[in-house]
Scaffold this active site. Structure first.
Site, short mmCIF file in Angstrom:
data_model
loop_
_atom_site.label_atom_id
_atom_site.label_comp_id
_atom_site.label_asym_id
_atom_site.label_seq_id
_atom_site.Cartn_x
_atom_site.Cartn_y
_atom_site.Cartn_z
N ASP A 159 0.81 -1.22 0.00
CA ASP A 159 0.00 0.00 0.00
C ASP A 159 0.85 1.28 0.00
O ASP A 159 0.48 2.26 -0.61
CB ASP A 159 -0.95 -0.02 1.22
CG ASP A 159 -1.91 1.16 1.22
OD1 ASP A 159 -2.40 1.49 0.14
OD2 ASP A 159 -2.16 1.73 2.30
N CYS B 42 -18.96 -7.82 -13.26
CA CYS B 42 -20.12 -7.29 -12.52
C CYS B 42 -21.45 -7.56 -13.22
O CYS B 42 -22.50 -7.56 -12.57
CB CYS B 42 -19.96 -5.78 -12.33
SG CYS B 42 -18.62 -5.34 -11.22
N CYS C 124 -23.30 -1.73 -5.54
CA CYS C 124 -22.34 -0.83 -4.86
C CYS C 124 -22.60 0.62 -5.23
O CYS C 124 -22.47 1.52 -4.39
CB CYS C 124 -20.91 -1.23 -5.19
SG CYS C 124 -20.57 -1.34 -6.95
N CYS D 1 -23.94 3.62 -2.11
CA CYS D 1 -22.99 4.64 -1.63
C CYS D 1 -23.75 5.86 -1.08
O CYS D 1 -24.51 6.49 -1.80
CB CYS D 1 -22.05 5.06 -2.75
SG CYS D 1 -20.90 6.32 -2.18
N CYS E 223 -15.87 10.14 -0.91
CA CYS E 223 -15.88 8.80 -0.32
C CYS E 223 -15.56 8.86 1.17
O CYS E 223 -14.59 9.49 1.59
CB CYS E 223 -14.85 7.92 -1.05
SG CYS E 223 -14.61 6.33 -0.26
N CYS F 272 -15.29 2.91 5.50
CA CYS F 272 -16.66 2.54 5.13
C CYS F 272 -16.56 1.28 4.29
O CYS F 272 -15.70 1.17 3.42
CB CYS F 272 -17.29 3.68 4.32
SG CYS F 272 -18.79 3.24 3.41
N CYS G 192 -19.86 -0.40 0.11
CA CYS G 192 -19.83 -0.88 -1.27
C CYS G 192 -19.09 -2.21 -1.40
O CYS G 192 -19.01 -2.78 -2.48
CB CYS G 192 -19.25 0.18 -2.21
SG CYS G 192 -17.57 0.67 -1.85
N CYS H 61 -21.52 -6.45 -2.19
CA CYS H 61 -21.05 -7.18 -3.36
C CYS H 61 -21.42 -8.67 -3.23
O CYS H 61 -21.09 -9.30 -2.22
CB CYS H 61 -19.53 -7.03 -3.50
SG CYS H 61 -18.93 -7.73 -5.05
S1 SF4 Z 1 -21.55 -4.88 -5.95
FE1 SF4 Z 1 -19.80 -6.11 -6.71
S2 SF4 Z 1 -20.62 -7.25 -8.47
FE2 SF4 Z 1 -22.08 -5.62 -8.01
S3 SF4 Z 1 -21.46 -3.95 -9.37
FE3 SF4 Z 1 -20.43 -3.62 -7.42
S4 SF4 Z 1 -18.44 -4.59 -7.62
FE4 SF4 Z 1 -19.73 -5.38 -9.27
S1 SF4 Z 2 -16.46 3.25 0.72
FE1 SF4 Z 2 -18.52 4.02 1.26
S2 SF4 Z 2 -18.48 6.18 0.72
FE2 SF4 Z 2 -16.71 5.23 -0.31
S3 SF4 Z 2 -17.47 4.70 -2.32
FE3 SF4 Z 2 -17.81 2.89 -1.04
S4 SF4 Z 2 -19.91 3.13 -0.25
FE4 SF4 Z 2 -19.25 5.12 -1.05
#
Ligand code: SF4
Ligand code: SF4
Length: 381
Positions: A146, A202, A208, A212, A228, A255, A258, A262
């Site tokens: 990272d 996807c 996701c 958000c 974000c 967070c 998202c 999935c």
């Molecule tokens: S939730 Fe996962 S599978 Fe669905 S669009 Fe987002 S990254 Fe792709």
């Molecule tokens: S981490 Fe949370 S705020 Fe950031 S893009 Fe994903 S859902 Fe949105």
């Protein structure tokens, strides 16, 4: 920069002996608790990837992460950072686990709930590098987790470790987004080998993008970090934009929304045994809010949660207490905190609780212009 074909064979180097087979490195990796997932020539990324990065930076989507712009040359070509780089070895550790919170609430991104992966994964990568060097397989190496100028997700996609999700994360068909990545750059030029490619993606899923809370995806596969919560609560220095504070909900560090939605990885094996749970999570957010700087450093030692710093973490705690409608006593004290950043967010949170009297009296003695502005905005509601 030239587009590379990662499948193209590499000429043998050195004294012309056969390059070591992946098995040799794989065995050493297993000895230090790693699984080698791919090895690719350390050449410039594809022009398409470079274009995407440039566009993302130019649009300002990196927010205050100026270091990315400064490191751009190295980000798109590892040789610009380490001219001796011949091969990049890719590794990943799974970290799926249940939701994690402080004792009375305040959720934490799951990667940060236990041991700092920069340490755990970083040490293993470092050990592997030393073993390869001691075994004469390499003369130079650099382990990265990272913190180096490596576009980890791009390399991981190239190496077949998963596909790029609409949430911009690496998605593994079985592990989902719950993987932490690490790399070792070595000076040896080895044959390319990669994880077996995945044909899934996807598809029509948009889960996701829809969940958000701040609308941080201007479009699929594109993240505006400035919106974000992970960026705002961890990397952003200074005040949290008022329009995003309620969107924090109970997320005090990072967070996972998202990631949680999935469908890939929803049945991933729980890895909490490997990562453990940091002792600081036994605290309540009210207790966190009363910590001195020295105590914060001591109690959060070894945790990625130290990243926003003392004032930054307390800022987040104020927001969450405001959103959870609790902690009035701790917030009243925080209104007189040594750090103006904490006072600002305590003022906002008290107003969320409808606790105006302490704001009115603090207004009479406060001298910091930013805090005065926050108090005035709070009293103006
Ligand atoms: S939730 Fe996962 S599978 Fe669905 S669009 Fe987002 S990254 Fe792709
Ligand atoms: S981490 Fe949370 S705020 Fe950031 S893009 Fe994903 S859902 Fe949105």
């Amino acid at each position: 920069m030239p587009e590379i074909d990662p499948e193209a064979p590499f000429p043998e180097i050195g004294d012309g002996t056969r390059p070591p087979l992946p098995d040799a490195v794989q065995a050493m990796a297993a000895e230090v608790g790693l699984e080698l997932r791919a090895g690719l020539p350390a050449e410039a990324l594809k022009p398409e990837t470079q274009r995407r990065l440039t566009e993302w930076l130019d649009r300002g989507y990196a927010g205050g992460m100026d270091y990315l712009d400064r490191a751009k040359e190295a980000l798109v070509d590892p040789k610009a950072w380490k001219p001796w780089a011949g091969t990049i070895l890719l590794f990943a550790l799974p970290y799926a686990r249940g939701s994690v919170s402080f004792r009375n609430g305040g959720r934490v991104a799951r990667y940060a709930a236990g041991r700092d992966y920069h340490n755990l994964l970083g040490k293993r990568l470092q050990r592997l590098g030393k073993r390869m060097r001691a075994g004469g397989l390499v003369t130079q190496f650099r382990a990265v987790t990272d913190a180096g100028p490596i576009l980890e997700r791009e390399w991981a996609v190239s190496g077949g470790l998963g596909f790029r999700g609409k949430n911009t994360l690496l998605i593994h068909p079985r592990l989902g987004p719950w993987q932490l990545l690490g790399e070792v750059l070595v000076d040896a030029r080895w044959q390319t080998w990669r994880a077996s490619a995945t044909s899934v993606d996807c598809g029509t899923c948009d889960a996701c993008l829809e969940i958000c809370p701040t609308g941080a995806f201007p479009q699929p596969y594109l993240l505006d970090a400035r919106r974000c919560l992970s960026y705002l609560s961890i990397e952003h220095r200074g005040s949290i934009p008022r329009e995003h504070r309620r969107a924090f909900g109970d997320w005090v560090f990072g967070c996972d929304l998202c990631l949680e939605v999935c469908p890939f990885g929803s049945k991933s094996e729980d890895q909490s045994q490997l990562w453990g749970q940091h002792a600081a999570l036994h605290l309540t957010l009210e207790e966190v809010l009363s910590l001195s700087k020295a105590d914060f450093r001591r109690l959060f030692r070894g945790s990625p949660m130290q990243r926003p710093g003392w004032a930054g973490f307390l800022r987040n705690a104020c927001i969450v207490l405001g959103n959870l409608q609790c902690g009035e006593g701790a917030l009243r004290k925080a209104l007189h905190h040594a750090e103006p950043l904490v006072r600002c967010h305590a003022a906002w949170a008290l107003a969320e609780l409808g606790s105006m009297t302490p704001l009115q009296s603090a207004r009479k003695t406060e001298s910091d212009p930013e805090v005065i502005r926050e108090i005035d905005l709070a009293l103006d509601r």
